[in-house]
Design an enzyme around this catalytic site. Structure first.
Site, PDB file in Angstrom:
ATOM      1  N   ASN A   1       0.830  -1.205   0.000  1.00 21.48           N
ATOM      2  CA  ASN A   1       0.000   0.000   0.000  1.00 21.48           C
ATOM      3  C   ASN A   1       0.864   1.254   0.000  1.00 21.48           C
ATOM      4  O   ASN A   1       0.604   2.217  -0.732  1.00 21.48           O
ATOM      5  CB  ASN A   1      -0.915   0.018   1.226  1.00 21.48           C
ATOM      6  CG  ASN A   1      -2.061  -0.957   1.132  1.00 21.48           C
ATOM      7  OD1 ASN A   1      -2.330  -1.527   0.074  1.00 21.48           O
ATOM      8  ND2 ASN A   1      -2.753  -1.168   2.237  1.00 21.48           N
TER       9      ASN A   1
ATOM     10  N   ARG B   1      -9.934  -4.015 -14.802  1.00 25.45           N
ATOM     11  CA  ARG B   1      -8.833  -4.898 -14.415  1.00 25.45           C
ATOM     12  C   ARG B   1      -9.346  -6.332 -14.500  1.00 25.45           C
ATOM     13  O   ARG B   1     -10.480  -6.618 -14.128  1.00 25.45           O
ATOM     14  CB  ARG B   1      -8.362  -4.640 -12.977  1.00 25.45           C
ATOM     15  CG  ARG B   1      -7.876  -3.224 -12.705  1.00 25.45           C
ATOM     16  CD  ARG B   1      -7.301  -3.129 -11.291  1.00 25.45           C
ATOM     17  NE  ARG B   1      -7.154  -1.744 -10.863  1.00 25.45           N
ATOM     18  CZ  ARG B   1      -6.117  -0.976 -11.158  1.00 25.45           C
ATOM     19  NH1 ARG B   1      -5.149  -1.447 -11.907  1.00 25.45           N
ATOM     20  NH2 ARG B   1      -6.048   0.262 -10.711  1.00 25.45           N
TER      21      ARG B   1
ATOM     22  N   ARG C   1      -4.363   2.098 -13.772  1.00 27.55           N
ATOM     23  CA  ARG C   1      -2.987   2.255 -13.311  1.00 27.55           C
ATOM     24  C   ARG C   1      -2.388   0.937 -12.830  1.00 27.55           C
ATOM     25  O   ARG C   1      -2.999   0.194 -12.074  1.00 27.55           O
ATOM     26  CB  ARG C   1      -2.932   3.285 -12.183  1.00 27.55           C
ATOM     27  CG  ARG C   1      -1.541   3.559 -11.708  1.00 27.55           C
ATOM     28  CD  ARG C   1      -1.144   4.986 -11.640  1.00 27.55           C
ATOM     29  NE  ARG C   1      -2.155   5.889 -11.185  1.00 27.55           N
ATOM     30  CZ  ARG C   1      -1.961   7.212 -11.111  1.00 27.55           C
ATOM     31  NH1 ARG C   1      -0.817   7.735 -11.497  1.00 27.55           N
ATOM     32  NH2 ARG C   1      -2.920   8.000 -10.691  1.00 27.55           N
TER      33      ARG C   1
ATOM     34  N   HIS D   1     -14.545   3.121 -15.508  1.00 28.79           N
ATOM     35  CA  HIS D   1     -14.431   2.348 -14.276  1.00 28.79           C
ATOM     36  C   HIS D   1     -15.682   1.515 -14.022  1.00 28.79           C
ATOM     37  O   HIS D   1     -15.712   0.681 -13.119  1.00 28.79           O
ATOM     38  CB  HIS D   1     -14.184   3.317 -13.106  1.00 28.79           C
ATOM     39  CG  HIS D   1     -13.756   2.666 -11.839  1.00 28.79           C
ATOM     40  ND1 HIS D   1     -14.556   2.619 -10.720  1.00 28.79           N
ATOM     41  CD2 HIS D   1     -12.600   2.033 -11.496  1.00 28.79           C
ATOM     42  CE1 HIS D   1     -13.921   1.997  -9.745  1.00 28.79           C
ATOM     43  NE2 HIS D   1     -12.731   1.635 -10.181  1.00 28.79           N
TER      44      HIS D   1
ATOM     45  N   TYR E   1     -11.750  -9.643  -2.349  1.00 24.78           N
ATOM     46  CA  TYR E   1     -12.483  -8.389  -2.145  1.00 24.78           C
ATOM     47  C   TYR E   1     -13.953  -8.693  -1.903  1.00 24.78           C
ATOM     48  O   TYR E   1     -14.514  -9.611  -2.511  1.00 24.78           O
ATOM     49  CB  TYR E   1     -12.400  -7.488  -3.385  1.00 24.78           C
ATOM     50  CG  TYR E   1     -11.047  -6.934  -3.744  1.00 24.78           C
ATOM     51  CD1 TYR E   1      -9.881  -7.326  -3.087  1.00 24.78           C
ATOM     52  CD2 TYR E   1     -10.925  -6.007  -4.766  1.00 24.78           C
ATOM     53  CE1 TYR E   1      -8.648  -6.812  -3.432  1.00 24.78           C
ATOM     54  CE2 TYR E   1      -9.692  -5.481  -5.134  1.00 24.78           C
ATOM     55  CZ  TYR E   1      -8.555  -5.889  -4.464  1.00 24.78           C
ATOM     56  OH  TYR E   1      -7.335  -5.381  -4.825  1.00 24.78           O
TER      57      TYR E   1
ATOM     58  N   ARG F   1     -14.134   2.539   4.054  1.00 23.81           N
ATOM     59  CA  ARG F   1     -12.969   1.709   4.356  1.00 23.81           C
ATOM     60  C   ARG F   1     -11.675   2.513   4.386  1.00 23.81           C
ATOM     61  O   ARG F   1     -10.852   2.369   5.275  1.00 23.81           O
ATOM     62  CB  ARG F   1     -12.828   0.596   3.315  1.00 23.81           C
ATOM     63  CG  ARG F   1     -11.646  -0.328   3.575  1.00 23.81           C
ATOM     64  CD  ARG F   1     -11.219  -1.051   2.311  1.00 23.81           C
ATOM     65  NE  ARG F   1     -10.436  -0.204   1.438  1.00 23.81           N
ATOM     66  CZ  ARG F   1     -10.500  -0.218   0.113  1.00 23.81           C
ATOM     67  NH1 ARG F   1     -11.325  -1.024  -0.500  1.00 23.81           N
ATOM     68  NH2 ARG F   1      -9.746   0.587  -0.612  1.00 23.81           N
TER      69      ARG F   1
ATOM     70  N   HIS G   1     -14.833  -3.655  -0.556  1.00 27.92           N
ATOM     71  CA  HIS G   1     -14.801  -2.981  -1.853  1.00 27.92           C
ATOM     72  C   HIS G   1     -16.181  -2.641  -2.396  1.00 27.92           C
ATOM     73  O   HIS G   1     -16.301  -1.886  -3.353  1.00 27.92           O
ATOM     74  CB  HIS G   1     -14.048  -3.883  -2.845  1.00 27.92           C
ATOM     75  CG  HIS G   1     -13.628  -3.211  -4.108  1.00 27.92           C
ATOM     76  ND1 HIS G   1     -14.229  -3.464  -5.320  1.00 27.92           N
ATOM     77  CD2 HIS G   1     -12.665  -2.292  -4.353  1.00 27.92           C
ATOM     78  CE1 HIS G   1     -13.644  -2.735  -6.265  1.00 27.92           C
ATOM     79  NE2 HIS G   1     -12.693  -2.014  -5.702  1.00 27.92           N
TER      80      HIS G   1
END
Length: 713
Positions: free
Chosen positions: A66, A391, A421, A451, A484, A580, A608
């Site tokens: 992270n 992703r 990214r 997204h 997730y 979160r 998530h």
């Protein structure tokens, strides 16, 4: 609420934060310091003795990963902004000081936990992580033999002298810096040895039979103590471990790009050579070598971070993944959603009979999302498949299904977001493979990231053409679907289906449509709709009707949304936010936000999913409005990304969402309460019934649901 004596925050020696672009005010906290507070909560999972021992080791690595991403993205962006100001005092420079003041104590805490608690406890449980001098003679001989046969051929020592320039140091690579002396001179010479990424980071030595104690030495130690093989006849004066982090916040000009694919390929290449933003070094670093690296890498002393133990805790992943019962979380196998339990049933008929809600990772991604795509690809009645890919994994079953569908003559469209990214290279590869198979591949809208998590299947049903839709909160990624927590809605509601068709027209045909029947679409109408719903709750509260806002998301920082929530709080609307990650809104400030409560849930899985609830004057809880989707209440999600939020309309599904929210709000094992100053306090269970926590509770409920289905067969 009762609070445990674990209080972490921005106080003490850490100065009050300021945002690079928007200084901290009474209204808002600093985004970057709030994010660091989130990572402090992640670190706490490694410090908490209730976490299984190997999982504590894994959380040390997550904390490091992270932080790596934070320095690449956020610190990289700050440094790029600072470079444009020619050294003049800026808010960015002040923010950099605050970041350093927050990070250094956490790094020390990480090292202390590892050296004094976790590493000794591992040894007590038969897992010894050893230094070179702790090995027996026979183990050193074994390790040296492995080095000469497997490591030595891979290594490339790079010395620096007038004929050899300073070597390129790749991002996040661990290296050994070596001070060499020629036999006839005491002049310092620098050499760099990169620790190979292609080899295991830890070598098991000694007795490797089943049941024997597990003894390991790190690859780094192995190389360090065999360096003389690389520099025969040279004197090794000193050795230092170091690691660099490079900027991943690179400017791009999409407007002038003739080909977005070529632009992203070039950006990926440029990122390898981006400026260094952080230099990590081992404790008691050699002063001459540190000065040499600082000059060559164009760093300042404030860019140097010294670690007292491992330089990259993510290298311990292979140890954390050891299969030792009792030292890891109990294995979890996602259940097949009860409504999809009949593998022979037609999935489209199931969805046609009623919307389906799937809760990952408690329920199976393979048995729901992958089955949906697999069925659509094989069904001769399916005319078209359209989906977005932000992703996905290297071994995703979805990509082969799309290729098979295209080869079967179906109309297949896939929007691949090249700007995701750190997944740019994978997405470029996926896009190329899809194009070769005849899939229509588009790369999104200039200036916006796509997204949204959306799939549209157009099918010739008996009563006409019907569209089936999946809208989710998470990526179409088989690995993260196990790690997730996410939600996915399957529906053939005509209005949502119509909106999904329009959404894909927007993505592929640059439609300028502004009105959608039921979907909230960013950047088109989502922010306005959310603001309008918050204002509507204010009006309900003023009129004496039931009003309430509940929202679960990853991060919260959009200032217009925050100010709308402040107005709602001032009007008396009760607001509970489950955030979160970072949150720049200040809860519980008298006269501004006393009716807003913010909590964070950190646990085994990454929270998530996004859920939004507005009471809308309803007498009963479940008669309020529920939404799920891909967007957080962040400026980038609402204004700079293509996102989709869908209403959840069936009462049984609303009941599930209400249950999820209530379980999280009442969690006393995994939840942290946020204070007005940005600090957090972890709740403590009052009795054994509160020890489970949110995620363990959902696993118990999933098992019970699966058992009920089996009993009914």
């Amino acid at each position: 609420m009762d609070r445990k004596a674990v209080q972490v925050g921005l106080g003490g020696s850490i100065p009050a934060g300021t945002s690079p672009a928007e200084p901290e005010t009474r209204e808002f906290l600093n985004r970057d310091l709030s994010w660091l507070e989130f990572n402090r909560r992640v670190l706490h999972e490694a410090l908490d003795p209730r976490t299984p021992l190997l999982e504590r080791l894994r959380f040390l690595g997550i904390f490091t990963s992270n932080l790596d991403e934070f320095f690449m993205k956020r610190v990289g962006g700050l440094k790029r902004q600072m470079a444009t100001n020619l050294g003049a005092p800026t808010p960015e420079a002040e923010a950099m000081g605050q970041i350093r003041a927050a990070v250094l104590p956490m790094m020390r805490q990480q090292s202390v936990a590892y050296l004094r608690e976790i590493k000794p406890a591992l040894a007590d449980n038969g897992i010894a992580l050893l230094g070179w001098r702790e090995l027996t003679d026979s183990e050193r001989d074994q390790a040296t033999a492995f080095f000469r046969a497997n490591v030595f051929p891979v290594l490339t020592p790079l010395a620096v002298d007038p004929g050899i320039p300073f070597p390129f140091i790749s991002n996040l690579s661990t290296s050994l810096g070596v001070v060499l002396h020629h036999p006839e001179s005491h002049e310092n010479l620098f050499a760099r040895v990169k620790v190979p990424e292609v080899l295991p980071k830890w070598l098991r030595v000694g007795d490797t039979s089943a049941g024997a104690p597990m003894r390991f030495v790190s690859l780094l130690e192995l190389i360090r103590h065999n360096l003389q093989d690389l520099f025969p006849d040279m004197a090794i004066a000193d050795v230092m471990t170091f690691r660099v982090t490079r900027n991943a916040d690179i400017e791009r000009d999409e407007e002038d790009a003739d080909d977005l694919l070529e632009l992203m390929e070039e950006e990926v290449k440029q990122r390898r050579f981006a400026k260094v933003v952080r230099l990590e070094v081992s404790a008691e670093a050699n002063p001459w070598m540190l000065d040499f690296l600082t000059r060559e890498l164009e760093m300042t002393p404030d860019d140097i971070y010294e670690t007292q133990s491992e330089i990259d805790f993510d290298d311990l992943r292979m140890i954390a993944e050891l299969n030792v019962p009792g030292l890891r979380y109990e294995p979890w196998t996602p259940i097949v959603p009860p409504v999809l339990a009949d593998e022979d049933a037609d999935m489209f008929s199931i969805i046609h009979s009623g919307d389906v809600l799937v809760h990952l990772p408690y329920e199976s991604y393979s048995a729901s999302v992958e089955r949906f795509i697999r069925t659509a690809a094989a069904d001769p009645k399916v005319l078209a498949i359209k989906m977005t890919v932000y992703r996905t994994g290297e071994h995703s079953a979805i990509i082969p299904s799309l290729i098979r569908a295209a080869e079967a003559g179906k109309q297949v469209v896939c929007l691949v977001e090249l700007k995701a990214r750190f997944d740019e290279e994978r997405n470029i590869h996926i896009a190329s493979a899809l194009e070769k198979a005849g899939v229509h591949v588009v790369y999104g809208i200039v200036g916006l990231k796509t997204h949204s998590k959306s799939i549209l299947v157009v099918r010739q049903d008996l009563d006409g053409i019907r569209s089936y839709v999946h809208l989710g909160t998470g990526n179409y990624h088989p690995q993260t679907a196990k790690l997730y927590t996410d939600l996915g809605l399957f529906t053939c509601d005509p209005d949502i289906a119509h909106d999904a068709i329009e959404l894909f027209h927007y993505l592929t045909g640059r439609s300028l449509k502004r009105d959608y029947r039921k979907l909230l679409v960013a950047p088109v109408n989502m922010k306005d709709r959310f603001l309008a719903m918050i204002e509507r709750e204010i009006e309900h509260q003023k009129a004496g009707r039931p009003a309430q806002i509940l929202a679960k998301m990853n991060s919260l920082e959009d200032r217009k949304v925050c100010r709308a929530l402040y107005r709602a709080s001032q009007a008396g609307v009760p607001i509970d936010l489950i955030v979160r990650g970072f949150c720049t809104l200040r809860p519980g400030v008298p006269g501004m936000s006393e009716n807003i409560r913010v909590q964070s849930v950190i646990g085994r899985y990454l929270e998530h999913s996004r859920i939004f609830y507005f009471r809308n004057g309803a007498a009963a809880d479940l008669d309020g409005e529920f939404f799920i989707g891909s967007a957080d209440w962040m400026y980038r999600n609402l204004q700079a990304r293509v996102e989709a939020i869908a209403p959840v309309q069936r009462r049984p599904l609303r009941q599930r969402l209400w249950e999820i929210l209530q379980i999280m709000l009442h969690d006393r094992r995994s939840a942290w309460d946020m204070h007005p100053d940005g600090s957090y306090a972890q709740r403590t269970p009052r009795d054994a019934s509160e020890e489970l926590g949110t995620q363990q509770t959902f696993m118990v409920m999933a098992r019970q649901a699966a058992a009920t289905v089996l009993q009914g067969k």
